[in-house]
Design a protein around this motif. Sequence first.
Motif, short mmCIF file in Angstrom:
data_model
loop_
_atom_site.label_atom_id
_atom_site.label_comp_id
_atom_site.label_asym_id
_atom_site.label_seq_id
_atom_site.Cartn_x
_atom_site.Cartn_y
_atom_site.Cartn_z
N ASP A 481 0.87 -1.17 0.00
CA ASP A 481 0.00 0.00 0.00
C ASP A 481 0.91 1.23 0.00
O ASP A 481 1.53 1.56 1.01
CB ASP A 481 -0.90 0.00 1.23
N LEU A 482 1.01 1.89 -1.15
CA LEU A 482 1.90 3.04 -1.29
C LEU A 482 1.54 4.18 -0.35
O LEU A 482 2.40 4.98 0.04
CB LEU A 482 1.91 3.54 -2.73
N SER A 483 0.28 4.28 0.03
CA SER A 483 -0.14 5.37 0.90
C SER A 483 0.43 5.25 2.31
O SER A 483 0.40 6.20 3.08
CB SER A 483 -1.68 5.44 0.97
N LYS A 484 0.99 4.09 2.64
CA LYS A 484 1.58 3.89 3.95
C LYS A 484 3.02 4.42 4.02
O LYS A 484 3.63 4.44 5.08
CB LYS A 484 1.58 2.40 4.32
N ILE A 485 3.55 4.83 2.87
CA ILE A 485 4.92 5.35 2.83
C ILE A 485 4.92 6.79 3.34
O ILE A 485 4.27 7.67 2.77
CB ILE A 485 5.49 5.30 1.39
N LYS A 486 5.64 7.04 4.41
CA LYS A 486 5.62 8.36 5.05
C LYS A 486 6.98 9.04 5.05
O LYS A 486 7.11 10.15 5.56
CB LYS A 486 5.11 8.23 6.48
N VAL A 487 8.00 8.40 4.47
CA VAL A 487 9.34 9.01 4.47
C VAL A 487 9.35 10.21 3.51
O VAL A 487 8.59 10.25 2.54
CB VAL A 487 10.42 8.00 4.05
N PRO A 488 10.20 11.22 3.77
CA PRO A 488 10.33 12.34 2.82
C PRO A 488 10.78 11.82 1.46
O PRO A 488 11.64 10.93 1.37
CB PRO A 488 11.40 13.22 3.47
N ALA A 489 10.17 12.37 0.41
CA ALA A 489 10.45 11.88 -0.95
C ALA A 489 10.75 13.04 -1.88
O ALA A 489 10.17 14.12 -1.76
CB ALA A 489 9.28 11.07 -1.47
N TYR A 490 11.67 12.80 -2.81
CA TYR A 490 12.07 13.77 -3.83
C TYR A 490 11.85 13.12 -5.19
O TYR A 490 12.43 12.07 -5.48
CB TYR A 490 13.55 14.13 -3.63
N PHE A 491 10.98 13.71 -6.00
CA PHE A 491 10.70 13.20 -7.34
C PHE A 491 11.40 14.07 -8.37
O PHE A 491 11.16 15.29 -8.42
CB PHE A 491 9.20 13.19 -7.62
N LEU A 492 12.26 13.47 -9.18
CA LEU A 492 12.92 14.17 -10.28
C LEU A 492 12.41 13.58 -11.59
O LEU A 492 12.57 12.38 -11.84
CB LEU A 492 14.43 14.04 -10.17
N SER A 493 11.75 14.41 -12.39
CA SER A 493 11.26 13.97 -13.70
C SER A 493 11.87 14.85 -14.77
O SER A 493 12.44 15.91 -14.48
CB SER A 493 9.73 14.03 -13.75
N THR A 494 11.76 14.44 -16.03
CA THR A 494 12.34 15.21 -17.13
C THR A 494 11.26 15.52 -18.16
O THR A 494 10.44 14.67 -18.49
CB THR A 494 13.51 14.46 -17.79
N GLY A 524 15.66 14.95 -21.63
CA GLY A 524 14.97 13.67 -21.60
C GLY A 524 15.38 12.73 -20.50
O GLY A 524 16.03 13.11 -19.53
N HIS A 525 15.00 11.47 -20.67
CA HIS A 525 15.10 10.43 -19.64
C HIS A 525 16.52 10.24 -19.12
O HIS A 525 16.73 9.92 -17.95
CB HIS A 525 14.58 9.11 -20.23
N ILE A 526 17.51 10.43 -19.99
CA ILE A 526 18.90 10.24 -19.61
C ILE A 526 19.60 11.58 -19.46
O ILE A 526 20.16 11.90 -18.41
CB ILE A 526 19.64 9.37 -20.64
N ALA A 527 19.58 12.38 -20.52
CA ALA A 527 20.34 13.64 -20.50
C ALA A 527 19.86 14.58 -19.41
O ALA A 527 20.64 15.34 -18.84
CB ALA A 527 20.25 14.32 -21.87
N GLY A 528 18.56 14.57 -19.11
CA GLY A 528 18.04 15.43 -18.06
C GLY A 528 18.48 15.02 -16.67
O GLY A 528 18.53 15.85 -15.76
N VAL A 529 18.81 13.74 -16.51
CA VAL A 529 19.28 13.24 -15.20
C VAL A 529 20.79 13.42 -15.07
O VAL A 529 21.28 13.92 -14.06
CB VAL A 529 18.89 11.76 -15.02
N THR A 530 21.53 13.02 -16.09
CA THR A 530 22.99 13.08 -16.03
C THR A 530 23.46 14.45 -16.51
O THR A 530 24.16 14.56 -17.51
CB THR A 530 23.60 11.96 -16.89
#
Length: 607
Positions: A481-494, A524-530
């Motif tokens: 159950d993903l809603s039980k996850i309470k740790v601080p989270a950082y989402f990085l998208s491109t 994109g998926h790679i260049a935006g991350v690296t």
Amino acid sequence: MDKNETPQDSGPFRMPDPALVSRTMADVAERGQRIVADFLKRQAQDGAHAAVPGADPMQIGHAFMEMSARLMANPARLVQAQLGFWQDYLTLWQNTARRIWGGDTAEPVIAEDSKDRRFKHEAWRENEVFDFIRQSYLLSARYITNVAQAADDLDPRTAQKIDFYTRQFVDALSPSNFLMTNPEVLRKTAETGGENLLRGLQNLLTDLERGKGRLRIRMTDEKQFRIGETIAVTPGKVVFQNALIQLIQYTPTTEKVLKRPLLIIPPWINKFYILDLRPRNSFIRWAVEQGHTVFVISWVNPDETLAAKSFEDYMLEGPYAALDAIAQATGEKAVNAIGYCLGGTLLGCTLAHMAAKRDNRIRSATFFTTMLDFAEAGELSVFIDEEQLQSLESRMQKRGYLEGREMATTFNMLRANDLIWSFVVQNYLMGQEPFPFDLLFWNDDSTRMPAAMHSFYLRRMYQQNDLVKPGGITLAGVPLDLSKIKVPAYFLSTREDHIAPWKSTYRGTQLLSGPVRFVLAASGHIAGVTNPPSSGKYSHWVGDSLPSSPGEWFEAATELAGSWWPDWQRWVAAQDKAQVPARQPGSGALPALEDAPGSYVKVMATD
């Protein structure tokens, strides 16, 4: 160059004969139908050998038949599209005729997208014949695409499949892909006396040999790269291994380090060194320099002996085993964790599992381009229907795994012009040797997928989207159950991600219960991350609120110049600022087994 001469100065051009153009287009259509028929026939034969029902496991023929039926039900729309096409085509003829007779150059009837690099050579515009060819193709491409999208009331998945394969067909027919309609290739042929074509033939034969009879296009000069010598060279040691992973601990470069170690979980569908290509663009090296004790999972490149390894095994022998090993190596139980793409999906599953078990060893979670909600999974969904999954599972059952090249081809098709056709032109028509490019070397270094794990992932995540349903997936006896996850989270998208569309990855911010920060990077998926801070490339967007709509988030977000890496470092360091003396790999309870990057990453899918 005179405007009435070819790029190779071979004399004046004449306007193409309309009758010839018509015959050519008819021939293209006839041959196209024959090619599709042959393709479906081969699929039927393969299906018979694999005991998979149906002659068209990709359901391409069925999708286009359904589209045709819908179009015939509304012929007015088809006629309107045809009239618009011929009106634009007539205008193009008139503009081209005026240019040939010395008139002024008119505004183009149609222009390619600014990001389209196929027609960057000046002759595509300066020479009226090639300008005509270019615009004629663009008009035809737009017409075909519009017709394919005009059918009403299609099932969304069918419509997506039609759109995808229509673009594949249109991209393949680009005049830039053929010798006689590419001015740059013609010029090169004239300048070299045809030597470029001979070199191209040699390149083609080499690529066929590399693929053992199948075309495996070289994207880069592979001789310039050696894993552990020219790429993946950040110093460290392998301190733990099991059947699925090697765990690498990197050598510190600072006197003190953050108390919490950093665990990076890369996707098992690719090799981890995308985050450690060269020193100048290595996220791993940069994280070490910021004072992290960095541990990275290096997944095994599986063969038939690991066919039964499940998604559950990947969790238990991956993140869970790594956490146990990190505690032994450092004496620390609390860690910060990063999951990249599929590694992020696995991290989400692990966190939900840990939440149910009241295991709080992961104190913060970072998700790089990660989908947790697969409701809108982008164009990869084209390959995830029941018929295709049955065909794929049949092939995997024979070998025990999915060939790495099959998955690599799928990803390359998502950007066919950049990752397929541009290399066909450069390697085979221009006769050029591929340029050494570390990212493309990594892209070609594909990995296999164990049959049981990959089937579970495709069916339960992509096809059924069970992860977002509380209790929809059970791993190691625990309903997730993903809603039980309470740790601080950082989402990085491109923003230009063609594998994990950012609006889909944004959905993950709405599933967790803890504090969440969402950052959107350019590219994109790679260049935006690296994208290291030193590169000065690409911007990123940040925002304090997290509305349910990604569009609303973007409207309120602030764009900042440069890399997102410093933003993440500020965020993760704020989770726990405590420091300890730097830890050397192998100095703890776990001895060093071998030097980084380890032996698992060096196993090639073709071995």
